[in-house]
Design a protein around this motif. Structure first.
Motif, PDB file in Angstrom:
ATOM      1  N   SER A   4       0.838  -1.209   0.000  1.00  0.00           N
ATOM      2  CA  SER A   4       0.000   0.000   0.000  1.00  0.00           C
ATOM      3  C   SER A   4       0.868   1.254   0.000  1.00  0.00           C
ATOM      4  O   SER A   4       0.545   2.242  -0.669  1.00  0.00           O
ATOM      5  CB  SER A   4      -0.968   0.002   1.175  1.00  0.00           C
ATOM      6  OG  SER A   4      -0.284  -0.156   2.394  1.00  0.00           O
ATOM      7  N   GLN A   5       1.991   1.219   0.699  1.00  0.00           N
ATOM      8  CA  GLN A   5       2.907   2.353   0.714  1.00  0.00           C
ATOM      9  C   GLN A   5       3.582   2.537  -0.646  1.00  0.00           C
ATOM     10  O   GLN A   5       3.733   3.658  -1.128  1.00  0.00           O
ATOM     11  CB  GLN A   5       3.969   2.189   1.803  1.00  0.00           C
ATOM     12  CG  GLN A   5       4.899   3.371   1.945  1.00  0.00           C
ATOM     13  CD  GLN A   5       4.186   4.634   2.393  1.00  0.00           C
ATOM     14  OE1 GLN A   5       3.471   4.610   3.374  1.00  0.00           O
ATOM     15  NE2 GLN A   5       4.359   5.725   1.666  1.00  0.00           N
ATOM     16  N   LEU A   6       3.954   1.435  -1.271  1.00  0.00           N
ATOM     17  CA  LEU A   6       4.555   1.506  -2.611  1.00  0.00           C
ATOM     18  C   LEU A   6       3.572   2.093  -3.622  1.00  0.00           C
ATOM     19  O   LEU A   6       3.944   2.932  -4.448  1.00  0.00           O
ATOM     20  CB  LEU A   6       5.008   0.126  -3.072  1.00  0.00           C
ATOM     21  CG  LEU A   6       6.205  -0.472  -2.343  1.00  0.00           C
ATOM     22  CD1 LEU A   6       6.394  -1.936  -2.725  1.00  0.00           C
ATOM     23  CD2 LEU A   6       7.460   0.321  -2.641  1.00  0.00           C
ATOM     24  N   LEU A   7       2.315   1.669  -3.555  1.00  0.00           N
ATOM     25  CA  LEU A   7       1.295   2.205  -4.456  1.00  0.00           C
ATOM     26  C   LEU A   7       1.067   3.691  -4.194  1.00  0.00           C
ATOM     27  O   LEU A   7       0.953   4.487  -5.135  1.00  0.00           O
ATOM     28  CB  LEU A   7      -0.015   1.425  -4.301  1.00  0.00           C
ATOM     29  CG  LEU A   7      -0.001  -0.005  -4.832  1.00  0.00           C
ATOM     30  CD1 LEU A   7      -1.223  -0.774  -4.337  1.00  0.00           C
ATOM     31  CD2 LEU A   7       0.080  -0.022  -6.346  1.00  0.00           C
ATOM     32  N   ALA A   8       1.008   4.069  -2.930  1.00  0.00           N
ATOM     33  CA  ALA A   8       0.834   5.486  -2.578  1.00  0.00           C
ATOM     34  C   ALA A   8       2.011   6.313  -3.092  1.00  0.00           C
ATOM     35  O   ALA A   8       1.815   7.423  -3.606  1.00  0.00           O
ATOM     36  CB  ALA A   8       0.686   5.637  -1.065  1.00  0.00           C
ATOM     37  N   ASN A   9       3.216   5.778  -2.996  1.00  0.00           N
ATOM     38  CA  ASN A   9       4.392   6.489  -3.503  1.00  0.00           C
ATOM     39  C   ASN A   9       4.318   6.669  -5.018  1.00  0.00           C
ATOM     40  O   ASN A   9       4.710   7.717  -5.543  1.00  0.00           O
ATOM     41  CB  ASN A   9       5.675   5.750  -3.129  1.00  0.00           C
ATOM     42  CG  ASN A   9       6.004   5.882  -1.662  1.00  0.00           C
ATOM     43  OD1 ASN A   9       5.434   6.698  -0.938  1.00  0.00           O
ATOM     44  ND2 ASN A   9       6.905   5.048  -1.182  1.00  0.00           N
ATOM     45  N   ARG A  10       3.815   5.663  -5.720  1.00  0.00           N
ATOM     46  CA  ARG A  10       3.656   5.786  -7.176  1.00  0.00           C
ATOM     47  C   ARG A  10       2.611   6.839  -7.522  1.00  0.00           C
ATOM     48  O   ARG A  10       2.778   7.596  -8.487  1.00  0.00           O
ATOM     49  CB  ARG A  10       3.298   4.431  -7.792  1.00  0.00           C
ATOM     50  CG  ARG A  10       4.483   3.468  -7.761  1.00  0.00           C
ATOM     51  CD  ARG A  10       4.201   2.167  -8.480  1.00  0.00           C
ATOM     52  NE  ARG A  10       3.913   2.419  -9.892  1.00  0.00           N
ATOM     53  CZ  ARG A  10       3.031   1.728 -10.599  1.00  0.00           C
ATOM     54  NH1 ARG A  10       2.344   0.740 -10.057  1.00  0.00           N
ATOM     55  NH2 ARG A  10       2.826   2.009 -11.876  1.00  0.00           N
ATOM     56  N   LEU A  11       1.543   6.903  -6.747  1.00  0.00           N
ATOM     57  CA  LEU A  11       0.536   7.948  -6.959  1.00  0.00           C
ATOM     58  C   LEU A  11       1.143   9.331  -6.732  1.00  0.00           C
ATOM     59  O   LEU A  11       0.925  10.254  -7.519  1.00  0.00           O
ATOM     60  CB  LEU A  11      -0.665   7.742  -6.028  1.00  0.00           C
ATOM     61  CG  LEU A  11      -1.627   6.631  -6.420  1.00  0.00           C
ATOM     62  CD1 LEU A  11      -2.541   6.272  -5.254  1.00  0.00           C
ATOM     63  CD2 LEU A  11      -2.453   7.037  -7.636  1.00  0.00           C
ATOM     64  N   LYS A  12       1.903   9.472  -5.656  1.00  0.00           N
ATOM     65  CA  LYS A  12       2.570  10.756  -5.381  1.00  0.00           C
ATOM     66  C   LYS A  12       3.498  11.134  -6.529  1.00  0.00           C
ATOM     67  O   LYS A  12       3.561  12.291  -6.935  1.00  0.00           O
ATOM     68  CB  LYS A  12       3.396  10.673  -4.089  1.00  0.00           C
ATOM     69  CG  LYS A  12       2.596  10.667  -2.834  1.00  0.00           C
ATOM     70  CD  LYS A  12       3.533  10.535  -1.634  1.00  0.00           C
ATOM     71  CE  LYS A  12       2.782  10.224  -0.380  1.00  0.00           C
ATOM     72  NZ  LYS A  12       3.683  10.003   0.771  1.00  0.00           N
ATOM     73  N   GLU A  13       4.211  10.137  -7.037  1.00  0.00           N
ATOM     74  CA  GLU A  13       5.180  10.382  -8.106  1.00  0.00           C
ATOM     75  C   GLU A  13       4.522  11.002  -9.334  1.00  0.00           C
ATOM     76  O   GLU A  13       5.000  11.987  -9.881  1.00  0.00           O
ATOM     77  CB  GLU A  13       5.856   9.069  -8.474  1.00  0.00           C
ATOM     78  CG  GLU A  13       6.898   9.183  -9.555  1.00  0.00           C
ATOM     79  CD  GLU A  13       7.532   7.838  -9.848  1.00  0.00           C
ATOM     80  OE1 GLU A  13       6.918   7.033 -10.577  1.00  0.00           O
ATOM     81  OE2 GLU A  13       8.623   7.598  -9.324  1.00  0.00           O
ATOM     82  N   VAL A  14       3.413  10.451  -9.765  1.00  0.00           N
ATOM     83  CA  VAL A  14       2.781  10.951 -10.979  1.00  0.00           C
ATOM     84  C   VAL A  14       1.879  12.161 -10.723  1.00  0.00           C
ATOM     85  O   VAL A  14       1.796  13.059 -11.556  1.00  0.00           O
ATOM     86  CB  VAL A  14       1.992   9.845 -11.717  1.00  0.00           C
ATOM     87  CG1 VAL A  14       0.785   9.366 -10.934  1.00  0.00           C
ATOM     88  CG2 VAL A  14       1.567  10.321 -13.100  1.00  0.00           C
ATOM     89  N   LEU A  15       1.246  12.222  -9.559  1.00  0.00           N
ATOM     90  CA  LEU A  15       0.230  13.254  -9.347  1.00  0.00           C
ATOM     91  C   LEU A  15       0.730  14.512  -8.656  1.00  0.00           C
ATOM     92  O   LEU A  15       0.349  15.619  -9.058  1.00  0.00           O
ATOM     93  CB  LEU A  15      -0.944  12.677  -8.548  1.00  0.00           C
ATOM     94  CG  LEU A  15      -1.719  11.550  -9.232  1.00  0.00           C
ATOM     95  CD1 LEU A  15      -2.749  10.958  -8.280  1.00  0.00           C
ATOM     96  CD2 LEU A  15      -2.371  12.042 -10.517  1.00  0.00           C
ATOM     97  N   THR A  16       1.537  14.381  -7.628  1.00  0.00           N
ATOM     98  CA  THR A  16       1.793  15.563  -6.788  1.00  0.00           C
ATOM     99  C   THR A  16       3.233  15.874  -6.438  1.00  0.00           C
ATOM    100  O   THR A  16       3.577  17.035  -6.254  1.00  0.00           O
ATOM    101  CB  THR A  16       1.019  15.433  -5.456  1.00  0.00           C
ATOM    102  OG1 THR A  16       1.487  14.264  -4.761  1.00  0.00           O
ATOM    103  CG2 THR A  16      -0.482  15.346  -5.674  1.00  0.00           C
ATOM    104  N   GLU A  17       4.066  14.874  -6.285  1.00  0.00           N
ATOM    105  CA  GLU A  17       5.391  15.150  -5.709  1.00  0.00           C
ATOM    106  C   GLU A  17       6.571  14.685  -6.539  1.00  0.00           C
ATOM    107  O   GLU A  17       7.677  15.161  -6.348  1.00  0.00           O
ATOM    108  CB  GLU A  17       5.507  14.480  -4.325  1.00  0.00           C
ATOM    109  CG  GLU A  17       4.540  15.009  -3.309  1.00  0.00           C
ATOM    110  CD  GLU A  17       4.636  14.252  -1.988  1.00  0.00           C
ATOM    111  OE1 GLU A  17       5.687  13.650  -1.696  1.00  0.00           O
ATOM    112  OE2 GLU A  17       3.644  14.276  -1.250  1.00  0.00           O
ATOM    113  N   GLY A  18       6.365  13.722  -7.383  1.00  0.00           N
ATOM    114  CA  GLY A  18       7.480  13.075  -8.054  1.00  0.00           C
ATOM    115  C   GLY A  18       8.140  13.918  -9.115  1.00  0.00           C
ATOM    116  O   GLY A  18       7.605  14.907  -9.595  1.00  0.00           O
ATOM    117  N   LYS A  19       9.299  13.484  -9.472  1.00  0.00           N
ATOM    118  CA  LYS A  19      10.047  14.118 -10.558  1.00  0.00           C
ATOM    119  C   LYS A  19      10.241  13.142 -11.694  1.00  0.00           C
ATOM    120  O   LYS A  19      10.870  13.444 -12.674  1.00  0.00           O
ATOM    121  CB  LYS A  19      11.407  14.627 -10.058  1.00  0.00           C
ATOM    122  CG  LYS A  19      11.283  15.705  -9.013  1.00  0.00           C
ATOM    123  CD  LYS A  19      10.557  16.915  -9.533  1.00  0.00           C
ATOM    124  CE  LYS A  19      10.484  17.993  -8.474  1.00  0.00           C
ATOM    125  NZ  LYS A  19       9.457  18.950  -8.735  1.00  0.00           N
TER     126      LYS A  19
END
Length: 159
Positions: A4-19
């Motif tokens: 669940s944390q890995l999926l949340a990190n992928r969501l952050k990556e594309v939507l709000t925080e990632g580079k």
């Protein structure tokens, strides 16, 4: 790290925080764009506003299910939104996108591991994990379109 944390990190990556690979994310691409650019048609393609609404529509729909609600989203309504006729209309759409993205990320982060393998609403939709993966892939797909549209709009604006 939990799935669940890995999926949340992928969501952050594309939507709000990632580079990501190209050094940007959905939020960066829409946050400083004005309403005229967001609604500008390029070669008959969807506008950035269209894609922002469409992507956010599915994000909100999945978040609603994770909060215990029903699956209310339907493909036929995924581009049905009020016209963007001002900067405030665009800001409202962008703010809703951010709010729903953050809500989904938080819900996925807090999802119990065992829930990921359970059926998402109906057997035909597969598991929660599959549906979260689909939202990530769908977001990347439209994010790529937004990046390309933005480049085309910015090039057309140069003298």
């Amino acid at each position: 790290m939990k799935s669940s944390q890995l999926l949340a990190n992928r969501l952050k990556e594309v939507l709000t925080e990632g580079k990501w690979v190209i050094g940007t994310n959905f939020k960066v691409q829409i946050e400083d764009l004005n309403w005229k650019g967001a609604t500008q048609k390029v070669n008959g393609l969807n506008t950035i506003a269209d894609l922002t609404f469409h992507t956010g529509y599915y994000i909100a729909g999945v978040a609603d299910v994770l909060e215990g609600g029903n699956l209310e989203i339907r493909d036929k309504h995924s581009f049905d939104y009020p016209p963007i006729a001002s900067e405030q209309d665009w800001k409202n759409l962008v703010n809703k996108f951010y709010k729903d993205a953050e809500r989904l990320i938080q819900l996925v982060e807090n999802l119990p591991e065992e829930k990921l393998q359970e059926t998402f609403v109906d057997e035909k939709y597969g598991s929660y994990h599959r549906n979260i993966d689909v939202i990530i892939e769908h977001s990347y797909y439209h994010f790529g379109q937004v990046v390309l549209l933005r480049k085309m709009i910015e090039r057309a604006a140069k003298p």
